[in-house]
Design a protein around this motif. Sequence first.
Motif, PDB file in Angstrom:
ATOM      1  N   ARG A   1      57.456  42.642  38.983  1.00  0.00           N
ATOM      2  CA  ARG A   1      56.512  42.333  40.040  1.00  0.00           C
ATOM      3  C   ARG A   1      55.438  43.399  40.183  1.00  0.00           C
ATOM      4  O   ARG A   1      54.346  43.149  40.663  1.00  0.00           O
ATOM      5  N   ASN A   2      55.757  44.639  39.736  1.00  0.00           N
ATOM      6  CA  ASN A   2      54.792  45.743  39.819  1.00  0.00           C
ATOM      7  C   ASN A   2      53.479  45.416  39.129  1.00  0.00           C
ATOM      8  O   ASN A   2      52.435  45.959  39.478  1.00  0.00           O
ATOM      9  N   TYR A   3      53.533  44.565  38.141  1.00  0.00           N
ATOM     10  CA  TYR A   3      52.330  44.258  37.358  1.00  0.00           C
ATOM     11  C   TYR A   3      51.711  42.916  37.740  1.00  0.00           C
ATOM     12  O   TYR A   3      50.892  42.384  37.001  1.00  0.00           O
ATOM     13  N   LEU A   4      52.103  42.398  38.887  1.00  0.00           N
ATOM     14  CA  LEU A   4      51.569  41.099  39.303  1.00  0.00           C
ATOM     15  C   LEU A   4      50.040  41.119  39.360  1.00  0.00           C
ATOM     16  O   LEU A   4      49.383  40.215  38.835  1.00  0.00           O
ATOM     17  N   LEU A   5      49.463  42.160  39.967  1.00  0.00           N
ATOM     18  CA  LEU A   5      48.001  42.174  40.122  1.00  0.00           C
ATOM     19  C   LEU A   5      47.277  42.255  38.772  1.00  0.00           C
ATOM     20  O   LEU A   5      46.386  41.434  38.511  1.00  0.00           O
ATOM     21  N   PRO A   6      47.627  43.212  37.889  1.00  0.00           N
ATOM     22  CA  PRO A   6      46.937  43.220  36.587  1.00  0.00           C
ATOM     23  C   PRO A   6      47.143  41.940  35.780  1.00  0.00           C
ATOM     24  O   PRO A   6      46.241  41.505  35.068  1.00  0.00           O
ATOM     25  N   ILE A   7      48.300  41.318  35.924  1.00  0.00           N
ATOM     26  CA  ILE A   7      48.540  40.044  35.228  1.00  0.00           C
ATOM     27  C   ILE A   7      47.573  38.983  35.760  1.00  0.00           C
ATOM     28  O   ILE A   7      46.926  38.260  34.996  1.00  0.00           O
ATOM     29  N   LEU A   8      47.431  38.931  37.074  1.00  0.00           N
ATOM     30  CA  LEU A   8      46.515  37.950  37.668  1.00  0.00           C
ATOM     31  C   LEU A   8      45.060  38.266  37.323  1.00  0.00           C
ATOM     32  O   LEU A   8      44.258  37.364  37.066  1.00  0.00           O
ATOM     33  N   GLN A   9      44.718  39.551  37.294  1.00  0.00           N
ATOM     34  CA  GLN A   9      43.342  39.927  36.933  1.00  0.00           C
ATOM     35  C   GLN A   9      43.016  39.480  35.510  1.00  0.00           C
ATOM     36  O   GLN A   9      41.921  38.997  35.236  1.00  0.00           O
ATOM     37  N   GLU A  10      43.975  39.642  34.632  1.00  0.00           N
ATOM     38  CA  GLU A  10      43.731  39.259  33.235  1.00  0.00           C
ATOM     39  C   GLU A  10      43.610  37.739  33.101  1.00  0.00           C
ATOM     40  O   GLU A  10      42.765  37.232  32.365  1.00  0.00           O
ATOM     41  N   LEU A  11      44.451  37.020  33.825  1.00  0.00           N
ATOM     42  CA  LEU A  11      44.340  35.550  33.828  1.00  0.00           C
ATOM     43  C   LEU A  11      42.988  35.114  34.374  1.00  0.00           C
ATOM     44  O   LEU A  11      42.342  34.211  33.845  1.00  0.00           O
ATOM     45  N   ASN A  12      42.557  35.778  35.451  1.00  0.00           N
ATOM     46  CA  ASN A  12      41.280  35.459  36.080  1.00  0.00           C
ATOM     47  C   ASN A  12      40.118  35.713  35.122  1.00  0.00           C
ATOM     48  O   ASN A  12      39.159  34.946  35.060  1.00  0.00           O
ATOM     49  N   ARG A  13      40.224  36.806  34.354  1.00  0.00           N
ATOM     50  CA  ARG A  13      39.175  37.110  33.366  1.00  0.00           C
ATOM     51  C   ARG A  13      39.124  36.032  32.293  1.00  0.00           C
ATOM     52  O   ARG A  13      38.072  35.601  31.872  1.00  0.00           O
ATOM     53  N   LYS A  14      40.293  35.598  31.872  1.00  0.00           N
ATOM     54  CA  LYS A  14      40.365  34.632  30.772  1.00  0.00           C
ATOM     55  C   LYS A  14      39.861  33.247  31.205  1.00  0.00           C
ATOM     56  O   LYS A  14      39.107  32.606  30.479  1.00  0.00           O
ATOM     57  N   PHE A  15      40.291  32.769  32.387  1.00  0.00           N
ATOM     58  CA  PHE A  15      39.981  31.390  32.782  1.00  0.00           C
ATOM     59  C   PHE A  15      38.900  31.300  33.863  1.00  0.00           C
ATOM     60  O   PHE A  15      38.474  30.210  34.207  1.00  0.00           O
ATOM     61  N   SER A  16      38.504  32.433  34.419  1.00  0.00           N
ATOM     62  CA  SER A  16      37.505  32.549  35.499  1.00  0.00           C
ATOM     63  C   SER A  16      38.052  32.109  36.854  1.00  0.00           C
ATOM     64  O   SER A  16      37.354  32.201  37.859  1.00  0.00           O
ATOM     65  N   TYR A  17      39.283  31.633  36.902  1.00  0.00           N
ATOM     66  CA  TYR A  17      39.916  31.331  38.181  1.00  0.00           C
ATOM     67  C   TYR A  17      41.420  31.190  37.963  1.00  0.00           C
ATOM     68  O   TYR A  17      41.896  31.174  36.821  1.00  0.00           O
ATOM     69  N   ILE A  18      42.142  31.079  39.078  1.00  0.00           N
ATOM     70  CA  ILE A  18      43.604  30.948  39.008  1.00  0.00           C
ATOM     71  C   ILE A  18      44.009  29.707  39.789  1.00  0.00           C
ATOM     72  O   ILE A  18      43.807  29.638  41.001  1.00  0.00           O
ATOM     73  N   ASN A  19      44.549  28.718  39.101  1.00  0.00           N
ATOM     74  CA  ASN A  19      44.923  27.466  39.776  1.00  0.00           C
ATOM     75  C   ASN A  19      46.429  27.448  40.082  1.00  0.00           C
ATOM     76  O   ASN A  19      47.168  28.403  39.765  1.00  0.00           O
ATOM     77  N   ASN A  20      46.869  26.352  40.674  1.00  0.00           N
ATOM     78  CA  ASN A  20      48.271  26.267  41.102  1.00  0.00           C
ATOM     79  C   ASN A  20      49.243  26.321  39.925  1.00  0.00           C
ATOM     80  O   ASN A  20      50.333  26.877  40.030  1.00  0.00           O
TER      81      ASN A  20
END
Length: 164
Positions: free
Chosen positions: A24-43
Amino acid sequence: MFECQRNEIQQEVNTIVRKYGRTRNYLLPILQELNRKFSYINNYMIEAVSNALDISPAEVHGVVTFYSFLNETPKGKYIIRLCKTISCDMAGKDRIVRVLEKELGISFGETTKDGLFSLEYTNCIGMCSEGPAMLVNEEVYSKLCPEKVVDILEFYKNGARKRA
Ligand code: FES
């Protein structure tokens, strides 16, 4: 959502989680990387990350909604975030608002039809003595004036990635 999109998302989540580790410690960087790749985070992405890290989807969703740099809806390739905080406001932010909206033909909160630019406000980005200031993705631009903004937009319209 199409099956191929789900597969692509799942593969990307697997790759990113492998890189950081299933903690869980890396939740934010994981989400940031997903956001960079897809430009958003869906359900579906939220669900995939929650499964991969074995935490609740509500917790992942809470992080996505807390950080303004994580998007819940698709954004343009270049997200322009203009500082709306007091120093930039007093330094002439409104002139920059007008030129951005005029040049791009959209209002703040919108994305251009070609998917190239999104306009958003942000709070202070630490350039208070050099306002008005804005970000284009992660690049900082300060001491903005209308002419400089036009040049910056031209630069991105021409597809350049990094300003010299
Ligand atoms: S007030 Fe705009 S960068 Fe700080």
